[in-house]
Motif scaffolding. Structure first.
Motif, PDB file in Angstrom:
ATOM      1  N   PRO A 199       0.834  -1.213   0.000  1.00 29.47           N
ATOM      2  CA  PRO A 199       0.000   0.000   0.000  1.00 29.47           C
ATOM      3  C   PRO A 199       0.867   1.261   0.000  1.00 29.47           C
ATOM      4  O   PRO A 199       2.070   1.198   0.264  1.00 29.47           O
ATOM      5  CB  PRO A 199      -0.792  -0.128   1.298  1.00 29.47           C
ATOM      6  N   PRO A 200       0.269   2.411  -0.276  1.00 27.34           N
ATOM      7  CA  PRO A 200       1.043   3.653  -0.197  1.00 27.34           C
ATOM      8  C   PRO A 200       1.425   3.972   1.248  1.00 27.34           C
ATOM      9  O   PRO A 200       0.761   3.550   2.195  1.00 27.34           O
ATOM     10  CB  PRO A 200       0.087   4.714  -0.763  1.00 27.34           C
ATOM     11  N   CYS A 201       2.487   4.717   1.409  1.00 28.02           N
ATOM     12  CA  CYS A 201       2.996   5.004   2.754  1.00 28.02           C
ATOM     13  C   CYS A 201       2.032   5.843   3.582  1.00 28.02           C
ATOM     14  O   CYS A 201       2.055   5.780   4.802  1.00 28.02           O
ATOM     15  CB  CYS A 201       4.350   5.706   2.656  1.00 28.02           C
TER      16      CYS A 201
ATOM     17  N   ALA B  43       7.744  15.262  14.617  1.00 26.24           N
ATOM     18  CA  ALA B  43       7.805  15.300  13.159  1.00 26.24           C
ATOM     19  C   ALA B  43       9.008  14.522  12.644  1.00 26.24           C
ATOM     20  O   ALA B  43       8.914  13.787  11.649  1.00 26.24           O
ATOM     21  CB  ALA B  43       7.852  16.738  12.675  1.00 26.24           C
ATOM     22  N   LEU B  44      10.134  14.666  13.312  1.00 24.21           N
ATOM     23  CA  LEU B  44      11.330  13.923  12.925  1.00 24.21           C
ATOM     24  C   LEU B  44      11.120  12.427  13.083  1.00 24.21           C
ATOM     25  O   LEU B  44      11.497  11.638  12.209  1.00 24.21           O
ATOM     26  CB  LEU B  44      12.523  14.392  13.757  1.00 24.21           C
ATOM     27  N   ARG B  45      10.486  12.029  14.174  1.00 24.15           N
ATOM     28  CA  ARG B  45      10.232  10.608  14.407  1.00 24.15           C
ATOM     29  C   ARG B  45       9.288  10.035  13.353  1.00 24.15           C
ATOM     30  O   ARG B  45       9.479   8.916  12.870  1.00 24.15           O
ATOM     31  CB  ARG B  45       9.644  10.422  15.803  1.00 24.15           C
ATOM     32  N   GLY B  46       8.262  10.804  12.949  1.00 23.26           N
ATOM     33  CA  GLY B  46       7.354  10.346  11.897  1.00 23.26           C
ATOM     34  C   GLY B  46       8.060  10.186  10.566  1.00 23.26           C
ATOM     35  O   GLY B  46       7.799   9.241   9.816  1.00 23.26           O
ATOM     36  N   ALA B  47       8.970  11.108  10.249  1.00 22.20           N
ATOM     37  CA  ALA B  47       9.714  11.008   8.992  1.00 22.20           C
ATOM     38  C   ALA B  47      10.634   9.796   8.987  1.00 22.20           C
ATOM     39  O   ALA B  47      10.758   9.091   7.982  1.00 22.20           O
ATOM     40  CB  ALA B  47      10.506  12.288   8.765  1.00 22.20           C
ATOM     41  N   VAL B  48      11.274   9.537  10.109  1.00 25.39           N
ATOM     42  CA  VAL B  48      12.151   8.362  10.205  1.00 25.39           C
ATOM     43  C   VAL B  48      11.332   7.079  10.094  1.00 25.39           C
ATOM     44  O   VAL B  48      11.727   6.131   9.409  1.00 25.39           O
ATOM     45  CB  VAL B  48      12.965   8.411  11.519  1.00 25.39           C
ATOM     46  N   ARG B  49      10.160   7.054  10.733  1.00 23.37           N
ATOM     47  CA  ARG B  49       9.300   5.870  10.663  1.00 23.37           C
ATOM     48  C   ARG B  49       8.851   5.606   9.231  1.00 23.37           C
ATOM     49  O   ARG B  49       8.868   4.480   8.754  1.00 23.37           O
ATOM     50  CB  ARG B  49       8.084   6.054  11.572  1.00 23.37           C
ATOM     51  N   ARG B  50       8.441   6.670   8.511  1.00 22.89           N
ATOM     52  CA  ARG B  50       7.980   6.489   7.132  1.00 22.89           C
ATOM     53  C   ARG B  50       9.136   6.081   6.216  1.00 22.89           C
ATOM     54  O   ARG B  50       8.990   5.223   5.356  1.00 22.89           O
ATOM     55  CB  ARG B  50       7.351   7.773   6.622  1.00 22.89           C
ATOM     56  N   GLY B  51      10.316   6.651   6.437  1.00 21.99           N
ATOM     57  CA  GLY B  51      11.460   6.267   5.621  1.00 21.99           C
ATOM     58  C   GLY B  51      11.888   4.834   5.843  1.00 21.99           C
ATOM     59  O   GLY B  51      12.219   4.117   4.899  1.00 21.99           O
ATOM     60  N   SER B  52      11.858   4.366   7.090  1.00 21.53           N
ATOM     61  CA  SER B  52      12.240   2.982   7.335  1.00 21.53           C
ATOM     62  C   SER B  52      11.182   2.024   6.820  1.00 21.53           C
ATOM     63  O   SER B  52      11.508   0.920   6.364  1.00 21.53           O
ATOM     64  CB  SER B  52      12.511   2.758   8.820  1.00 21.53           C
ATOM     65  N   ALA B  53       9.895   2.400   6.856  1.00 25.37           N
ATOM     66  CA  ALA B  53       8.855   1.540   6.297  1.00 25.37           C
ATOM     67  C   ALA B  53       9.001   1.450   4.784  1.00 25.37           C
ATOM     68  O   ALA B  53       8.828   0.379   4.187  1.00 25.37           O
ATOM     69  CB  ALA B  53       7.472   2.069   6.661  1.00 25.37           C
ATOM     70  N   ARG B  54       9.345   2.565   4.155  1.00 24.90           N
ATOM     71  CA  ARG B  54       9.548   2.561   2.700  1.00 24.90           C
ATOM     72  C   ARG B  54      10.780   1.724   2.338  1.00 24.90           C
ATOM     73  O   ARG B  54      10.785   0.966   1.370  1.00 24.90           O
ATOM     74  CB  ARG B  54       9.711   3.987   2.203  1.00 24.90           C
ATOM     75  N   ASN B  55      11.835   1.820   3.153  1.00 27.63           N
ATOM     76  CA  ASN B  55      13.051   1.053   2.909  1.00 27.63           C
ATOM     77  C   ASN B  55      12.832  -0.441   3.079  1.00 27.63           C
ATOM     78  O   ASN B  55      13.417  -1.243   2.374  1.00 27.63           O
ATOM     79  CB  ASN B  55      14.139   1.516   3.876  1.00 27.63           C
TER      80      ASN B  55
END
Length: 109
Positions: free
Chosen positions: A50-52, A92-104
């Protein structure tokens, strides 16, 4: 006279509870140690991830959650505004890291 009616009311309530417990006993013996399987058990996984946006919360949700937590901690320490600002940035930083690791990891695109 009122004692007799209270006694009969209590006896009928106990009898009803025992009958209800006995009726549900037969349904519980089939799945005594675990929950029953869901209706569509064993369906295949989707063909593409699914999309992020559907998998992880957005940056504003993380910032709002961080601001709330930071304000709470800041209120305890004496400066709620500073705690909210720090918490919003960290959230906000934690959300960005979470989304980047899920995408990775391939959980979303």
């Amino acid at each position: 006279m009122s004692r007799l009616s209270v006694f009969f009311l209590a006896a009928s309530t106990l009898a009803g509870a025992n009958i209800a417990a006995g009726a549900s006993l037969s349904a519980d013996t089939l799945y005594a140690q675990y929950y029953p399987p869901p209706p569509r058990y064993g369906y295949p996984p989707p063909s593409s991830p699914p999309p992020c946006q559907a998998v992880t919360p957005g940056p504003f949700q993380g910032a709002a959650r961080g601001a709330a937590g930071g304000a709470l901690i800041g209120a305890i320490s004496g400066n709620a505004g500073r705690g909210a600002a720090i918490g919003a940035g960290f959230g906000a930083l934690r959300g960005a890291v979470r989304r980047g690791s899920a995408r990775n990891a391939g959980a979303c695109y």
